[in-house]
Design an enzyme around this catalytic site. Structure first.
Site, PDB file in Angstrom:
ATOM      1  N   LYS A  77      -2.419   3.000  13.566  1.00  0.00           N
ATOM      2  CA  LYS A  77      -1.688   2.218  12.559  1.00  0.00           C
ATOM      3  C   LYS A  77      -2.665   1.789  11.493  1.00  0.00           C
ATOM      4  O   LYS A  77      -3.740   1.263  11.805  1.00  0.00           O
ATOM      5  CB  LYS A  77      -1.070   0.969  13.240  1.00  0.00           C
ATOM      6  CG  LYS A  77      -0.279   0.089  12.280  1.00  0.00           C
ATOM      7  CD  LYS A  77       1.124   0.611  12.091  1.00  0.00           C
ATOM      8  CE  LYS A  77       1.834   0.028  10.867  1.00  0.00           C
ATOM      9  NZ  LYS A  77       1.564   0.771   9.610  1.00  0.00           N
ATOM     10  N   GLN A  96      -9.827  -1.486  11.184  1.00  0.00           N
ATOM     11  CA  GLN A  96      -8.420  -1.585  11.587  1.00  0.00           C
ATOM     12  C   GLN A  96      -8.267  -1.649  13.109  1.00  0.00           C
ATOM     13  O   GLN A  96      -7.363  -2.319  13.613  1.00  0.00           O
ATOM     14  CB  GLN A  96      -7.667  -0.375  11.017  1.00  0.00           C
ATOM     15  CG  GLN A  96      -6.175  -0.558  10.885  1.00  0.00           C
ATOM     16  CD  GLN A  96      -5.771  -1.312   9.619  1.00  0.00           C
ATOM     17  OE1 GLN A  96      -6.225  -0.992   8.541  1.00  0.00           O
ATOM     18  NE2 GLN A  96      -4.911  -2.302   9.757  1.00  0.00           N
ATOM     19  N   LYS A 114      -8.938  -5.330  14.028  1.00  0.00           N
ATOM     20  CA  LYS A 114      -7.929  -6.173  13.388  1.00  0.00           C
ATOM     21  C   LYS A 114      -6.603  -6.050  14.133  1.00  0.00           C
ATOM     22  O   LYS A 114      -5.955  -7.043  14.477  1.00  0.00           O
ATOM     23  CB  LYS A 114      -7.761  -5.711  11.934  1.00  0.00           C
ATOM     24  CG  LYS A 114      -6.734  -6.472  11.137  1.00  0.00           C
ATOM     25  CD  LYS A 114      -6.323  -5.746   9.854  1.00  0.00           C
ATOM     26  CE  LYS A 114      -7.482  -5.382   8.970  1.00  0.00           C
ATOM     27  NZ  LYS A 114      -7.029  -4.939   7.621  1.00  0.00           N
ATOM     28  N   LYS A 143      -6.549   5.041   9.356  1.00  0.00           N
ATOM     29  CA  LYS A 143      -6.490   4.805   7.909  1.00  0.00           C
ATOM     30  C   LYS A 143      -6.467   6.142   7.210  1.00  0.00           C
ATOM     31  O   LYS A 143      -6.976   7.137   7.742  1.00  0.00           O
ATOM     32  CB  LYS A 143      -7.733   4.026   7.455  1.00  0.00           C
ATOM     33  CG  LYS A 143      -7.575   3.341   6.118  1.00  0.00           C
ATOM     34  CD  LYS A 143      -6.908   1.995   6.286  1.00  0.00           C
ATOM     35  CE  LYS A 143      -6.620   1.329   4.972  1.00  0.00           C
ATOM     36  NZ  LYS A 143      -6.202  -0.067   5.189  1.00  0.00           N
ATOM     37  N   GLY A 168       0.906   0.928   3.247  1.00  0.00           N
ATOM     38  CA  GLY A 168       0.215   0.855   1.965  1.00  0.00           C
ATOM     39  C   GLY A 168      -1.183   0.261   2.066  1.00  0.00           C
ATOM     40  O   GLY A 168      -1.592  -0.262   3.101  1.00  0.00           O
ATOM     41  N   ASP A 169      -1.911   0.383   0.989  1.00  0.00           N
ATOM     42  CA  ASP A 169      -3.215  -0.270   0.782  1.00  0.00           C
ATOM     43  C   ASP A 169      -3.418  -0.182  -0.737  1.00  0.00           C
ATOM     44  O   ASP A 169      -2.427  -0.047  -1.480  1.00  0.00           O
ATOM     45  CB  ASP A 169      -4.322   0.449   1.579  1.00  0.00           C
ATOM     46  CG  ASP A 169      -5.630  -0.354   1.642  1.00  0.00           C
ATOM     47  OD1 ASP A 169      -5.729  -1.272   2.464  1.00  0.00           O
ATOM     48  OD2 ASP A 169      -6.558  -0.079   0.840  1.00  0.00           O
ATOM     49  N   THR A 219       0.356 -10.015   3.798  1.00  0.00           N
ATOM     50  CA  THR A 219      -1.111 -10.072   3.821  1.00  0.00           C
ATOM     51  C   THR A 219      -1.597 -11.309   3.073  1.00  0.00           C
ATOM     52  O   THR A 219      -2.438 -12.069   3.571  1.00  0.00           O
ATOM     53  CB  THR A 219      -1.720  -8.789   3.217  1.00  0.00           C
ATOM     54  OG1 THR A 219      -1.072  -7.661   3.804  1.00  0.00           O
ATOM     55  CG2 THR A 219      -3.201  -8.727   3.466  1.00  0.00           C
ATOM     56  N   ASN A 279      -1.046  -6.528  -4.707  1.00  0.00           N
ATOM     57  CA  ASN A 279      -0.123  -7.033  -3.686  1.00  0.00           C
ATOM     58  C   ASN A 279      -0.706  -8.229  -2.920  1.00  0.00           C
ATOM     59  O   ASN A 279      -0.043  -9.263  -2.781  1.00  0.00           O
ATOM     60  CB  ASN A 279       0.229  -5.896  -2.713  1.00  0.00           C
ATOM     61  CG  ASN A 279       1.028  -6.407  -1.542  1.00  0.00           C
ATOM     62  OD1 ASN A 279       0.478  -6.627  -0.463  1.00  0.00           O
ATOM     63  ND2 ASN A 279       2.304  -6.649  -1.738  1.00  0.00           N
ATOM     64  N   SER A 303       3.730  -5.342   9.662  1.00  0.00           N
ATOM     65  CA  SER A 303       4.115  -3.931   9.796  1.00  0.00           C
ATOM     66  C   SER A 303       4.590  -3.662  11.223  1.00  0.00           C
ATOM     67  O   SER A 303       5.569  -2.928  11.436  1.00  0.00           O
ATOM     68  CB  SER A 303       2.918  -3.016   9.501  1.00  0.00           C
ATOM     69  OG  SER A 303       2.752  -2.824   8.120  1.00  0.00           O
TER      70      SER A 303
HETATM   71  P1  NDP Z   1      -3.377  -3.221  -4.930  1.00  0.00           P
HETATM   72  O1  NDP Z   1      -3.574  -1.820  -5.329  1.00  0.00           O
HETATM   73  O2  NDP Z   1      -2.021  -3.811  -4.935  1.00  0.00           O
HETATM   74  O3  NDP Z   1      -4.312  -4.183  -5.784  1.00  0.00           O
HETATM   75  C1  NDP Z   1      -5.694  -4.025  -5.805  1.00  0.00           C
HETATM   76  C2  NDP Z   1      -6.300  -5.033  -6.757  1.00  0.00           C
HETATM   77  O4  NDP Z   1      -7.712  -5.021  -6.599  1.00  0.00           O
HETATM   78  C3  NDP Z   1      -6.020  -4.719  -8.215  1.00  0.00           C
HETATM   79  O5  NDP Z   1      -5.974  -5.908  -8.945  1.00  0.00           O
HETATM   80  C4  NDP Z   1      -7.235  -3.873  -8.582  1.00  0.00           C
HETATM   81  O6  NDP Z   1      -7.530  -3.859  -9.957  1.00  0.00           O
HETATM   82  C5  NDP Z   1      -8.326  -4.555  -7.811  1.00  0.00           C
HETATM   83  N1  NDP Z   1      -9.369  -3.567  -7.481  1.00  0.00           N
HETATM   84  C6  NDP Z   1      -9.227  -2.450  -6.738  1.00  0.00           C
HETATM   85  N2  NDP Z   1     -10.374  -1.741  -6.686  1.00  0.00           N
HETATM   86  C7  NDP Z   1     -11.240  -2.421  -7.441  1.00  0.00           C
HETATM   87  C8  NDP Z   1     -12.587  -2.205  -7.784  1.00  0.00           C
HETATM   88  N3  NDP Z   1     -13.280  -1.119  -7.332  1.00  0.00           N
HETATM   89  N4  NDP Z   1     -13.191  -3.146  -8.565  1.00  0.00           N
HETATM   90  C9  NDP Z   1     -12.497  -4.236  -8.996  1.00  0.00           C
HETATM   91  N5  NDP Z   1     -11.206  -4.487  -8.708  1.00  0.00           N
HETATM   92  C10 NDP Z   1     -10.598  -3.604  -7.932  1.00  0.00           C
HETATM   93  O7  NDP Z   1      -4.017  -3.317  -3.456  1.00  0.00           O
HETATM   94  P2  NDP Z   1      -3.803  -4.433  -2.336  1.00  0.00           P
HETATM   95  O8  NDP Z   1      -3.557  -5.757  -2.962  1.00  0.00           O
HETATM   96  O9  NDP Z   1      -2.836  -3.894  -1.358  1.00  0.00           O
HETATM   97  O10 NDP Z   1      -5.230  -4.411  -1.615  1.00  0.00           O
HETATM   98  C11 NDP Z   1      -6.287  -5.298  -1.961  1.00  0.00           C
HETATM   99  C12 NDP Z   1      -7.261  -5.408  -0.810  1.00  0.00           C
HETATM  100  O11 NDP Z   1      -6.581  -5.920   0.347  1.00  0.00           O
HETATM  101  C13 NDP Z   1      -7.909  -4.096  -0.359  1.00  0.00           C
HETATM  102  O12 NDP Z   1      -9.217  -4.370   0.104  1.00  0.00           O
HETATM  103  C14 NDP Z   1      -7.049  -3.684   0.830  1.00  0.00           C
HETATM  104  O13 NDP Z   1      -7.747  -2.843   1.723  1.00  0.00           O
HETATM  105  C15 NDP Z   1      -6.795  -5.044   1.457  1.00  0.00           C
HETATM  106  N6  NDP Z   1      -5.649  -5.145   2.355  1.00  0.00           N
HETATM  107  C16 NDP Z   1      -4.390  -4.799   1.942  1.00  0.00           C
HETATM  108  C17 NDP Z   1      -3.331  -4.961   2.806  1.00  0.00           C
HETATM  109  C18 NDP Z   1      -1.933  -4.677   2.359  1.00  0.00           C
HETATM  110  O14 NDP Z   1      -1.009  -4.972   3.142  1.00  0.00           O
HETATM  111  N7  NDP Z   1      -1.686  -4.162   1.176  1.00  0.00           N
HETATM  112  C19 NDP Z   1      -3.514  -5.442   4.176  1.00  0.00           C
HETATM  113  C20 NDP Z   1      -4.858  -5.849   4.475  1.00  0.00           C
HETATM  114  C21 NDP Z   1      -5.883  -5.690   3.590  1.00  0.00           C
HETATM  115  P3  NDP Z   1      -7.172  -2.561 -10.838  1.00  0.00           P
HETATM  116  O15 NDP Z   1      -5.676  -2.546 -10.889  1.00  0.00           O
HETATM  117  O16 NDP Z   1      -7.820  -2.804 -12.130  1.00  0.00           O
HETATM  118  O17 NDP Z   1      -7.742  -1.389 -10.095  1.00  0.00           O
HETATM  119  O1  2IT Z   2      -5.818  -2.982   5.706  1.00  0.00           O
HETATM  120  C1  2IT Z   2      -4.693  -3.164   6.219  1.00  0.00           C
HETATM  121  O2  2IT Z   2      -4.550  -3.813   7.253  1.00  0.00           O
HETATM  122  C2  2IT Z   2      -3.539  -2.583   5.538  1.00  0.00           C
HETATM  123  N1  2IT Z   2      -3.685  -1.988   4.475  1.00  0.00           N
HETATM  124  C3  2IT Z   2      -2.167  -2.700   6.142  1.00  0.00           C
HETATM  125  C4  2IT Z   2      -1.951  -1.640   7.180  1.00  0.00           C
HETATM  126  C5  2IT Z   2      -0.561  -1.554   7.742  1.00  0.00           C
HETATM  127  O3  2IT Z   2      -0.374  -0.639   8.550  1.00  0.00           O
HETATM  128  O4  2IT Z   2       0.316  -2.369   7.425  1.00  0.00           O
END
Ligand code: NDP
Ligand code: 2IT
Length: 448
Positions: free
Chosen positions: A92, A113, A116, A128, A167-168, A212, A243, A380
């Site tokens: 997952k 992961q 976690k 992943k 997603g991520d 998240t 997100n 999830s």
């Molecule tokens: P999104 O794509 O929705 O948003 C990512 C954000 O981070 C954007 O604002 C983006 O800016 C910025 N960003 C991404 N890469 C870079 C970079 N190299 N330098 C600077 N800014 C950056 O992703 P999420 O919100 O889903 O994910 C954010 C973090 O949370 C990640 O580390 C992800 O692994 C983690 N995560 C996500 C989960 C989820 O459920 N979605 C669960 C657990 C962890 P820009 O648009 O300019 O690229």
């Molecule tokens: O980093 C993470 O935990 C995620 N992007 C969410 C993974 C998931 O299966 O919901």
């Protein structure tokens, strides 16, 4: 050989066999360095080579993703799915679409992961995937064609009992919709539980979108409670504006804190009146624009181009919600000097090792991503549970379940840290608790 010598030998083999994968090495070090007390107390983990086994993915899939852009030109991207560990449940973990994606990044994320997912208390293994495809500036039709091509290979490897992506970075509701549509077509099965983060009309779960961000703030709230404090009136900075960031901001505001800055990869905005979330949501979720546009709607706010927010805007609460290694040691030291009390990681591995050291040696509350951001994957798993039962829960009930999971993870971290001689150390607590459940299960399953 002493424990440390055996561990060093394992780490050097991992570095050699996975040459050049610096993020993966970093993630392995963080776990291995902090679980030493468990390796001493339970010699079977080293004797049965659990570390060597857990650091080697069960399966790694790398594939070509050809697609045609709107000009009719052929594009070729690379797709990945690393199925890391299925001891406690089906693989997952999310899919990341970002130009920086490579095997080392997917392996670091898949490795995190495992632990976690174990910490959530649910039956989910670790995996992943993703691609170096850049969704920025692409039309919906281009994103759809890419997702269809990506799923054309991925579909044969996944399934609700096998491997369940979500997603991520760069993968949200739009992408999950296209991926699900193509999976359904290829598999000829309506298998809702094969992906999570789905739309509400086809098996998606309420609160998954928010989970998240909300979860990492619930975790912060628990850390403050343990110190007799609250979020009320606290000044906060959240990095990113995707997100995780959006719903972290929302929950901080709901719990009485004030978020005064957020960012994207082009820079950060500061709004001393408190970030207006409706504007951020419109810009990012609907219009897919840059955060710099925020100041058009709020002329009192400022945009600082090309800079990372950390260490530049003083705050008491820091929620890094953008990407890995966004905070270095120097920035962390500035944050502490400017009055930071707590760091809750919404992103995966946003603090580099020097930053973690700076937070921990200053004695501030520091929650590593694998504990603080586990609410996303935990919800999830709740989505999978609802799909299996062909049921859907209310928003309030789902949020209550998420909150209870975060409270449990928080308490597990604290009691485990205490038990292994590191009171208050959430890194030790999270890593040992997450590792032990997986390690004990691998032992129970025999040599696998
Ligand atoms: P999104 O794509 O929705 O948003 C990512 C954000 O981070 C954007 O604002 C983006 O800016 C910025 N960003 C991404 N890469 C870079 C970079 N190299 N330098 C600077 N800014 C950056 O992703 P999420 O919100 O889903 O994910 C954010 C973090 O949370 C990640 O580390 C992800 O692994 C983690 N995560 C996500 C989960 C989820 O459920 N979605 C669960 C657990 C962890 P820009 O648009 O300019 O690229
Ligand atoms: O980093 C993470 O935990 C995620 N992007 C969410 C993974 C998931 O299966 O919901």
């Amino acid at each position: 050989m002493g424990v440390q010598k055996r561990v060093d030998a394992i780490l050097s083999t991992i570095a050699r066999r996975n040459a050049g994968e610096s993020e993966f090495h970093q993630a392995v070090h963080e776990v291995v360095d902090s679980i030493a007390p468990a390796l001493v107390k339970h010699p079977e983990y080293l004797d049965l080579k659990i570390l060597e086994r857990v650091c080697e993915p069960e399966r790694q899939i790398i594939f070509r993703v050809p697609w045609e852009d709107d000009r009719g030109e052929i594009q070729v991207n690379r797709g990945f799915r690393v199925e890391f560990n299925s001891a406690i449940g089906p693989y997952k973990g999310g899919l990341r679409f970002h130009p920086s994606v490579n095997l080392g990044i997917i392996k670091f994320l898949g490795f995190e992961q495992i632990f976690k997912n174990s910490l959530t208390g649910q039956a989910i293994g670790g995996g992943k995937g993703g691609s170096d495809f850049d969704p920025k500036g692409k039309s919906d039709r281009e994103v759809m064609r890419f997702c269809q091509s990506f799923m054309t290979e991925l579909f044969r490897h996944i399934g609700e009992q096998t491997d369940v992506p979500a997603g991520d970075i760069g993968v949200g509701g739009r992408e999950i919709g296209y991926l699900f549509g193509q999976y359904k077509r290829l598999a000829n099965r309506y298998e809702a539980g094969v992906l999570t983060g789905k739309g509400l009309t086809y098996g998606g779960a309420l609160v998954r979108t928010e989970a998240t961000g909300y979860g990492c703030v619930f975790f912060a709230d628990e850390m403050l409670k343990a110190k007799g404090d609250t979020l009320e009136g606290k000044r906060a900075v959240v990095s990113g504006s995707g997100n995780v960031a959006i719903y972290a901001i929302q929950k901080i505001h709901q719990l009485g804190g004030k978020v005064i800055a957020c960012s994207d990869s082009s820079g950060y905005i500061v709004d001393e009146n408190g970030i207006n979330l409706e504007t951020v949501k419109r810009l990012k979720e609907v219009e897919r624009k840059r955060i710099s546009e925020y100041v058009t709607a709020h002329p009192g706010a400022t945009f600082v181009a090309g800079r990372n927010v950390w260490g530049e805007v003083p705050c008491q609460i820091a929620a890094p919600c953008a990407t890995q290694n966004e905070i270095n040691g120097e920035q962390a030291a500035k944050m502490v000097a400017n009055g930071c009390l707590l760091v809750t990681e919404g992103a995966n591995m946003p603090s580099n090792p020097e930053a973690i050291e700076a937070f921990q040696s200053a004695g501030i509350c520091y929650a590593p991503g694998k504990a603080a951001n586990a609410g996303g994957v935990a919800t999830s798993a709740l989505e999978m549970q609802q799909n299996a039962a062909r049921d859907s829960w209310t928003f309030d009930y789902s949020e209550q379940r998420l909150k209870q999971i975060m409270v449990n993870i928080h308490n597990t971290c604290l009691t485990t840290a205490e038990e292994y001689g590191a009171p208050g150390n959430y890194v030790v607590g999270a890593n040992i608790a997450g590792f032990r459940k997986v390690a004990d299960t691998m032992i129970a399953h025999g040599l696998i």
